[in-house]
Design an enzyme around this catalytic site. Sequence first.
Site, mmCIF file in Angstrom:
data_model
loop_
_atom_site.group_PDB
_atom_site.id
_atom_site.type_symbol
_atom_site.label_atom_id
_atom_site.label_comp_id
_atom_site.label_asym_id
_atom_site.label_seq_id
_atom_site.Cartn_x
_atom_site.Cartn_y
_atom_site.Cartn_z
ATOM 1 N N ASN A 141 -7.552 -7.892 -0.469
ATOM 2 C CA ASN A 141 -6.130 -8.208 -0.638
ATOM 3 C C ASN A 141 -5.794 -9.602 -0.141
ATOM 4 O OD1 ASN A 141 -5.912 -5.655 -1.587
ATOM 5 N ND2 ASN A 141 -4.548 -4.894 0.025
ATOM 6 N N ILE A 142 -4.784 -10.188 -0.788
ATOM 7 C CA ILE A 142 -4.334 -11.521 -0.397
ATOM 8 C C ILE A 142 -4.097 -11.594 1.107
ATOM 9 C CG2 ILE A 142 -2.341 -13.071 -0.467
ATOM 10 C CD1 ILE A 142 -2.179 -12.719 -3.378
ATOM 11 N N LYS A 143 -3.498 -10.535 1.600
ATOM 12 C CA LYS A 143 -3.179 -10.407 3.019
ATOM 13 C C LYS A 143 -4.347 -10.804 3.933
ATOM 14 C CE LYS A 143 -0.608 -9.214 6.286
ATOM 15 N NZ LYS A 143 0.412 -10.192 6.528
ATOM 16 N N GLY A 144 -5.544 -10.330 3.582
ATOM 17 C CA GLY A 144 -6.727 -10.752 4.319
ATOM 18 C C GLY A 144 -6.880 -10.137 5.689
ATOM 19 N N ASP B 311 2.222 -5.874 6.586
ATOM 20 C CA ASP B 311 2.526 -6.397 7.909
ATOM 21 C C ASP B 311 3.730 -5.666 8.499
ATOM 22 O OD1 ASP B 311 2.154 -8.837 9.857
ATOM 23 O OD2 ASP B 311 4.306 -8.539 9.541
#
Lengths: 269, 529
Positions: A141-144, B311
């Site tokens: 995922n982009i999030k990483g 997040d």
Amino acid sequence: MTPKPTSTGAAADVTELPQVIRPYGDQTGDGMVQVSFTLPMPSGKRAEGAALQLAGKMGIEPAIVVHSKAIGDGFTFFVVYGSVKHLVEPHLVEVVEREFPLLSGKEINTAIKKHLRRKLVVVGACIGTDAHTVGIDAILNIKGFAGEKGLEYHREIKVVNLGAQVLIPDLVERAREEKADAVLVSQVVTQRDAHIHNTTAMSAAFREAFPAGKVPHLVVGGPRFEEGSAGTLGVDRIFGRGTTPGEVASYLVHALVPQGSAASKSKGA
Amino acid sequence: MSSRNRPILELDKADVRRARSLARKVGKPVVDIATKHTTVSVERATLRLAGLSGADHERVPWVNHLVDAVREGVGLEHGVSLPVWDALSRGEAPDLLTLAQKASSRSVDFRIPEAKAATAAGKAARKDVAAGIRTIDKQRAQRDRLITRHGDPKQRPWIYLIVATGDIYEDIPQAQAAAREGADIIAVIRSTGQSLLDYVPEGATREGYAGTYATQENFRLMRAALDETSKELGRYIRLTNYASGLCMPEIATLAGLERLDMMLNDSMYGILFRDINPIRTFVDQRFSRQIHARAGIIINTGEDNYLTTSDAVEAAHTVTVSQLLNEYFAKEAGLEDWQLGLGHAFEINPDLHDSFRMELAHALLARTLFPDAPLKWMPPTKHMTGDVFRGNLLDGFFNLVGTLTGQGILLVGMMTEAVVTPWISDRDIALQNVRYVLNAAGGLTEDFHPPRDGFIQTRARQVLGEAIGLLDDIAAEPGKAPLLEAIADGTFGEMKRPATAGKGLDGVAERADGYVNPAIDLLETGATR
């Protein structure tokens, strides 16, 4: 996040270390360690003696039981401090050196664009009963993870993340459809060696479904895999706990993009 | 609920109303879809209420055989009740079990009865299904009696502990030990694969992966063991399992029949995290929640999951949105406030500046929005590392937020979260941590009033504002069911789940005009016969 247990940078310094070292409490050579464990016996004098006996057999001598506490009826928990008599010889430690240079995001894109001349296709999944996608998501995922963006972030990498509990035949089929260069499989939660069974079943399925030499590059990741067991599992590479997306992307470029390219501009470790 | 003074966040009442009315606006079309469909699992649950249980020698449950056979014969559109009880009245078999056995070899001809035959079949079905509903009612009354006899936990939050050995006969002593050490609620985690099984396994099981299979017999064994322990401890120990996945309605039914006390039951979890078809999920979920409402079971929703994939600061408002949707769907299905264990979790990166203050703000927001719900407060997992010492400290701060903001249910965090399934000593250390914090700071709610327009109030307002914004966006999606569109285009947890795909889709059928399901009738009217 936990630092990587193996680091090529630190390994180079082994010559600067003494031949023999001992654990360090507050004085060089004191050998102090702290362990905690539970014995299946009621607490009391005998239990404390038993804890010291175990410590002794572990090479911790003299040892002090600094804490003992009954847990339920038949168990006692101990914290033991003591000096361990064993010696550590750093130069005898075998470290698996990373066989590829770490590349920046830009270097990864450039290498693929210049030398592969198409997008690098990566298909990822959690297979078997494992529903924990944290590993595969952290990498894809982009999030990483650990401050690094995931593979998706690289414009020259096409990522297909199939998510959790993917059946092996579906994975094989999807890899074929997408013309995958690499297949990433994550196994996080595992019991009774399920990760090993799943992985060997997966690699066998790929070998059966693709002609020799056409099998996508098979990569597995997860905290329970042993370093150096890639061969027996039938996969090309294993990544362990703490692996970052950048390492995986760099590795894929190293393994799949014709070389003589971006490797020269390594950042080192 | 807690009798303590509730901390005041001073949210704008108009904002709170707006958030709720938006949740209703996006939720209602989905309920309309749910009431126009049935699923194989809803039909199997109905047969289970009528007393059909057991499995063949290959462990395929008889309810699966019977529903599959009816479906092959006459389709699922009318429900299985009419064709099944019609076949019984025609003398195809003397009872449900024999009928299922005969049907498994396809030697029963099913039909959709009409006129008088339909009325008779409907009546007979209702009579048998009502017996199951009455068992659920009796179990609820029994729970009330035992709570009166043994008492509720003395403190809030209630302490919730997990056991997960894979073997029900190992789980039992571990659960009993955990209760003796202070746990008020025992959750038996399911084997990881179970949510995607389209049948409920049978019997006592000793082999599972990272958990123990949810079966009727396992439920019964564990409840009986905890009844013993409740008596010994003078405190009613609650039992939790998971009504999620493809068999949600059946598991909810078994939980009601075997007097489980809490069930994990989230409105969107299966869609987003298990890729189960959205329609299947909403239909199954509505039925399972109607059962939970009837059985007096407290549901636990799964908002913690959003924070493990996204997040926890950026996605804080998605938790609020999910809580509002879960509340709407739950109340629509008949659940009351005291049954809504809406979830949230301590998952903000501890390295962030002010992370603890933000956790407090988020937890207070949930507390203030849902004052009468026993919120379920879940421990850090994402930022737990192999550093067990740091983990123990984080868990302590998690416990502090839990007590300071008056949470109803506290899932005990393990310092070895990222390392192993909990050892006996991990659990002991974790409970010691909880006891210390509750004992040392349990009364602090009284003194804790975040200042007007300070950091906490401002942050909470901001999250609520973002939640309203997201609900607005969802409501603005095109089509008849904007929520389904939003789920399809990846609004939640960054996962795209179209209503036309996903696991279990083939088990969904649109209801025909003559659809009959006595279980749903009994649940919706509250009737007992």
